[in-house]
Design a protein around this motif. Structure first.
Motif, mmCIF file in Angstrom:
data_model
loop_
_atom_site.group_PDB
_atom_site.id
_atom_site.type_symbol
_atom_site.label_atom_id
_atom_site.label_comp_id
_atom_site.label_asym_id
_atom_site.label_seq_id
_atom_site.Cartn_x
_atom_site.Cartn_y
_atom_site.Cartn_z
ATOM 1 N N LEU A 79 -12.147 1.648 -11.604
ATOM 2 C CA LEU A 79 -12.547 0.248 -11.477
ATOM 3 C C LEU A 79 -11.828 -0.408 -10.300
ATOM 4 O O LEU A 79 -12.419 -1.210 -9.558
ATOM 5 N N THR A 80 -10.546 -0.073 -10.132
ATOM 6 C CA THR A 80 -9.788 -0.614 -8.992
ATOM 7 C C THR A 80 -10.379 -0.120 -7.674
ATOM 8 O O THR A 80 -10.538 -0.897 -6.713
ATOM 9 N N THR A 81 -10.720 1.188 -7.661
ATOM 10 C CA THR A 81 -11.302 1.755 -6.435
ATOM 11 C C THR A 81 -12.639 1.097 -6.111
ATOM 12 O O THR A 81 -12.899 0.689 -4.969
ATOM 13 N N ILE A 82 -13.490 1.021 -7.139
ATOM 14 C CA ILE A 82 -14.813 0.418 -6.931
ATOM 15 C C ILE A 82 -14.675 -1.038 -6.502
ATOM 16 O O ILE A 82 -15.357 -1.513 -5.568
ATOM 17 N N SER A 83 -13.783 -1.765 -7.169
ATOM 18 C CA SER A 83 -13.596 -3.186 -6.841
ATOM 19 C C SER A 83 -13.114 -3.350 -5.404
ATOM 20 O O SER A 83 -13.585 -4.233 -4.671
ATOM 21 N N GLY A 84 -12.169 -2.482 -4.970
ATOM 22 C CA GLY A 84 -11.648 -2.575 -3.598
ATOM 23 C C GLY A 84 -12.712 -2.279 -2.560
ATOM 24 O O GLY A 84 -12.806 -2.975 -1.532
ATOM 25 N N ILE A 85 -13.507 -1.224 -2.820
ATOM 26 C CA ILE A 85 -14.545 -0.850 -1.854
ATOM 27 C C ILE A 85 -15.598 -1.943 -1.752
ATOM 28 O O ILE A 85 -16.047 -2.323 -0.655
ATOM 29 N N ILE A 86 -16.026 -2.478 -2.932
ATOM 30 C CA ILE A 86 -17.040 -3.531 -2.919
ATOM 31 C C ILE A 86 -16.516 -4.763 -2.176
ATOM 32 O O ILE A 86 -17.248 -5.422 -1.401
ATOM 33 N N GLU A 87 -15.255 -5.086 -2.394
ATOM 34 C CA GLU A 87 -14.677 -6.234 -1.690
ATOM 35 C C GLU A 87 -14.672 -5.993 -0.184
ATOM 36 O O GLU A 87 -14.961 -6.901 0.617
ATOM 37 N N GLY A 88 -14.346 -4.744 0.222
ATOM 38 C CA GLY A 88 -14.359 -4.419 1.650
ATOM 39 C C GLY A 88 -15.752 -4.521 2.240
ATOM 40 O O GLY A 88 -15.936 -5.016 3.366
ATOM 41 N N LEU A 89 -16.741 -4.029 1.483
ATOM 42 C CA LEU A 89 -18.125 -4.130 1.958
ATOM 43 C C LEU A 89 -18.590 -5.588 2.012
ATOM 44 O O LEU A 89 -19.346 -5.992 2.900
ATOM 45 N N GLN A 90 -18.107 -6.361 1.026
ATOM 46 C CA GLN A 90 -18.530 -7.751 0.951
ATOM 47 C C GLN A 90 -18.065 -8.536 2.182
ATOM 48 O O GLN A 90 -18.798 -9.369 2.725
ATOM 49 N N TYR A 91 -16.811 -8.280 2.594
ATOM 50 C CA TYR A 91 -16.253 -9.012 3.734
ATOM 51 C C TYR A 91 -16.411 -8.245 5.043
ATOM 52 O O TYR A 91 -15.833 -8.612 6.058
ATOM 53 N N ASP A 92 -17.156 -7.144 4.982
ATOM 54 C CA ASP A 92 -17.505 -6.363 6.181
ATOM 55 C C ASP A 92 -16.260 -5.902 6.944
ATOM 56 O O ASP A 92 -16.185 -5.974 8.177
ATOM 57 N N VAL A 93 -15.265 -5.421 6.171
ATOM 58 C CA VAL A 93 -14.037 -4.917 6.801
ATOM 59 C C VAL A 93 -14.044 -3.404 6.897
ATOM 60 O O VAL A 93 -13.113 -2.809 7.455
ATOM 61 N N ILE A 94 -15.070 -2.774 6.345
ATOM 62 C CA ILE A 94 -15.176 -1.317 6.402
ATOM 63 C C ILE A 94 -16.081 -0.958 7.558
ATOM 64 O O ILE A 94 -17.216 -1.461 7.673
ATOM 65 N N PRO A 95 -15.615 -0.094 8.453
ATOM 66 C CA PRO A 95 -16.434 0.288 9.612
ATOM 67 C C PRO A 95 -17.735 0.949 9.154
ATOM 68 O O PRO A 95 -17.810 1.546 8.083
ATOM 69 N N ASP A 96 -18.734 0.865 9.989
ATOM 70 C CA ASP A 96 -20.025 1.451 9.645
ATOM 71 C C ASP A 96 -19.930 2.945 9.420
ATOM 72 O O ASP A 96 -20.630 3.511 8.567
ATOM 73 N N ASP A 97 -19.031 3.613 10.164
ATOM 74 C CA ASP A 97 -18.897 5.072 10.016
ATOM 75 C C ASP A 97 -18.354 5.451 8.634
ATOM 76 O O ASP A 97 -18.602 6.567 8.144
ATOM 77 N N ASP A 98 -17.581 4.544 7.995
ATOM 78 C CA ASP A 98 -16.962 4.855 6.696
ATOM 79 C C ASP A 98 -17.771 4.327 5.515
ATOM 80 O O ASP A 98 -17.397 4.547 4.346
ATOM 81 N N LYS A 99 -18.831 3.598 5.788
ATOM 82 C CA LYS A 99 -19.584 3.001 4.671
ATOM 83 C C LYS A 99 -20.210 4.070 3.777
ATOM 84 O O LYS A 99 -20.209 3.943 2.545
ATOM 85 N N GLN A 100 -20.742 5.132 4.385
ATOM 86 C CA GLN A 100 -21.343 6.185 3.554
ATOM 87 C C GLN A 100 -20.300 6.831 2.654
ATOM 88 O O GLN A 100 -20.559 7.124 1.478
ATOM 89 N N HIS A 101 -19.111 7.044 3.212
ATOM 90 C CA HIS A 101 -18.018 7.602 2.408
ATOM 91 C C HIS A 101 -17.651 6.648 1.266
ATOM 92 O O HIS A 101 -17.349 7.079 0.148
ATOM 93 N N SER A 102 -17.683 5.347 1.566
ATOM 94 C CA SER A 102 -17.378 4.356 0.538
ATOM 95 C C SER A 102 -18.415 4.395 -0.578
ATOM 96 O O SER A 102 -18.079 4.308 -1.772
ATOM 97 N N TYR A 103 -19.685 4.528 -0.195
ATOM 98 C CA TYR A 103 -20.725 4.636 -1.209
ATOM 99 C C TYR A 103 -20.527 5.881 -2.092
ATOM 100 O O TYR A 103 -20.714 5.849 -3.321
ATOM 101 N N ASP A 104 -20.127 6.966 -1.425
ATOM 102 C CA ASP A 104 -19.882 8.209 -2.188
ATOM 103 C C ASP A 104 -18.731 8.025 -3.170
ATOM 104 O O ASP A 104 -18.777 8.527 -4.308
ATOM 105 N N LEU A 105 -17.695 7.322 -2.750
ATOM 106 C CA LEU A 105 -16.566 7.073 -3.649
ATOM 107 C C LEU A 105 -16.994 6.219 -4.838
ATOM 108 O O LEU A 105 -16.583 6.449 -5.978
ATOM 109 N N ILE A 106 -17.807 5.203 -4.574
ATOM 110 C CA ILE A 106 -18.301 4.353 -5.667
ATOM 111 C C ILE A 106 -19.086 5.193 -6.662
ATOM 112 O O ILE A 106 -18.930 5.058 -7.892
#
Length: 474
Positions: free
Chosen positions: A267-294
């Protein structure tokens, strides 16, 4: 009323009733016996009087006369014993005692007729002064069967009654002594029974207070000892259940702690990734990896929830099976292909020794779940080893084995692997595992009316054997 007094009253009632019945029967029997003895004695006196007084002719043996000179002495001696007698001749006249000397016994005409017919008369009678007697009237005949004499022997019933009164007094004394003895014995026996029951009562009270170590120590083979054994068996069962509850509670606490940790992490991981995506702080190259982690963390949460729901449904017998006949070989081959990449990462070799068709009657999805979990568990505890799956048919059943060359288990671990939340080796358990896998497998096999067995040697490997019985198609 307390049990001891109930027991005493029961013993006393039964014994007094028995003594009263025996006493009445004994009194009646004794009275009859005393009277029979009196009649027998009077009969002997009558014979003695007749033989002493009758005289016969020497020439032809016919009756001659009565000799009564010696009877006064005999009469005096018998009087002392309360006995008197009267001698009658064939003419129904008293020969002794002589008229005017002593009142003689009277014989009625009907009695004379009976005497002539060789009847001996025994009866009770009363004199004019109301003195009651026992009478024996005995006839005597000559060799020609002619009546020659009748002797009436009489004994006052007072002498018989005195003997009976003394007998009854002795019987009453014996009855009182017996009653006192029964009271004492019933008190002792009742006390023994109550004391033994009190021991059981003490133990049951201790058990009710939560002391499951209490035991009833009684020897013997009666019902009270059987009751004590049942109480001990119940106590042992309660003790075992208490230990099981404590163990389950410890594992529940451990599970809740593990589950909370495992749920908090994804839940902490998912919450952190979603927050990063929400504020667009995750680079486009890492977004797919973030989705995989979620996705990975969501799958982990889903597995945790699913295992718990499956276990609860199984435990409450709410799982509905859709049984059918199918070939297990094709399913097993596909299942092993799915797990082969995971086995390769652990350096393990997956082998399948089955061949031909192995027709199985089971719920297809649950069958896959059973074998998948066993093989997955084998991969988890085996490194650079071999995992062999086999399947074959026996009479009215299908048999499947999963054997690995992994770390194996000790006897203690083998005895616990079916318990909820148990993890054989925490260091090798994948993060996110609930400890419910083997418990779910066992219950899934049991709802199929099958059996699952495990043989393991520490440091050598483990073999699971699943047997599923056939059922006709519906």
């Amino acid at each position: 009323m307390k049990l001891m007094y109930q027991q005493m009253l029961a013993f006393l009632t039964v014994t007094i009733t028995a003594l009263a019945i025996v006493g009445v029967l004994f009194t009646q029997f004794t009275t009859k016996m005393v009277e029979d003895n009196a009649y027998s004695q009077l009969n002997r006196f009558a014979i003695a009087v007749a033989e002493e007084t009758m005289r016969f002719e020497e020439s032809d043996g016919s009756f001659a006369y009565f000799e009564t000179t010696e009877l006064d002495t005999d009469s005096s001696l018998l009087k002392v014993q309360g006995i008197d007698f009267t001698l009658y001749g064939a003419d129904q006249q008293a020969v002794y005692p002589h008229k005017g000397k002593v009142a003689t016994a009277k014989i009625t005409d009907a009695e004379w007729q009976s005497l002539k017919n060789h009847k001996i008369i025994q009866k009770r009678s009363a004199d004019s002064d109301s003195a009651r007697t026992l009478d024996v009237i005995k006839p005597f005949f000559d060799k020609n069967n002619k009546l020659i004499a009748v002797v009436v022997a009489r004994e006052a019933t007072s002498s018989v009654s005195d003997n009976l009164i003394m007998l009854r007094k002795n019987l009453l004394v014996a009855f009182l002594i017996s009653t006192l003895a029964v009271i004492m014995l019933s008190f002792i026996f009742s006390r023994l029974i109550v004391n033994r029951l009190r021991l059981i009562q003490i133990v049951t009270r201790r058990v009710a207070d939560g002391d499951y170590t209490a035991r009833v120590h009684l020897k013997g083979r009666d019902e009270i000892v059987s009751l004590a054994d049942d109480v001990n068996t119940m106590t042992l069962s309660l003790r075992s259940q208490e230990d099981e509850i404590e163990a389950q509670e410890e594992r529940r606490k451990e599970f809740m702690a593990n589950a909370s940790h495992e749920m908090r992490t994804p839940l902490t991981t998912i919450s952190g990734i979603i927050e990063g995506l929400q504020y667009d702080v995750i680079p486009d190259d890492d977004k797919q990896h973030s989705y995989d982690l979620i996705k990975t963390e969501a799958d982990r949460l889903s597995r945790l929830v699913k295992d718990n729901l499956d276990y609860e449904r199984l435990r409450q017998n709410k799982l509905v099976l859709k049984k059918e006949h199918f070939d297990a070989v094709s399913l097993l081959e596909g299942l092993l292909d799915q797990l082969r990449s995971k086995a390769d990462l652990a350096g393990d070799t997956l082998k399948f020794d089955g061949y031909g068709q192995v027709m199985t009657y089971a719920d297809r999805d649950r069958f896959i779940q059973i074998i998948f979990n066993i093989v997955n568990n084998a991969i988890q505890f085996t490194e650079n080893g071999v995992i062999t799956v086999d399947a074959w048919r026996e009479t009215d059943r299908s048999v499947f084995t999963v054997a690995d060359t992994g770390i194996g288990m000790s006897d203690d671990q083998v005895s616990k692997i079916w318990e909820r939340y148990y993890k054989a080796d925490e260091s090798r358990t994948k993060r996110g595992e609930t400890g419910l896998g083997m418990a779910i497998i066992r219950q899934l096999v049991e709802v199929h009316d099958g059996t699952i067995q495990v043989e393991s040697t520490l440091g050598v490997g483990t073999t699971f054997t699943v047997t599923l019985p056939d059922r006709p198609q519906r």
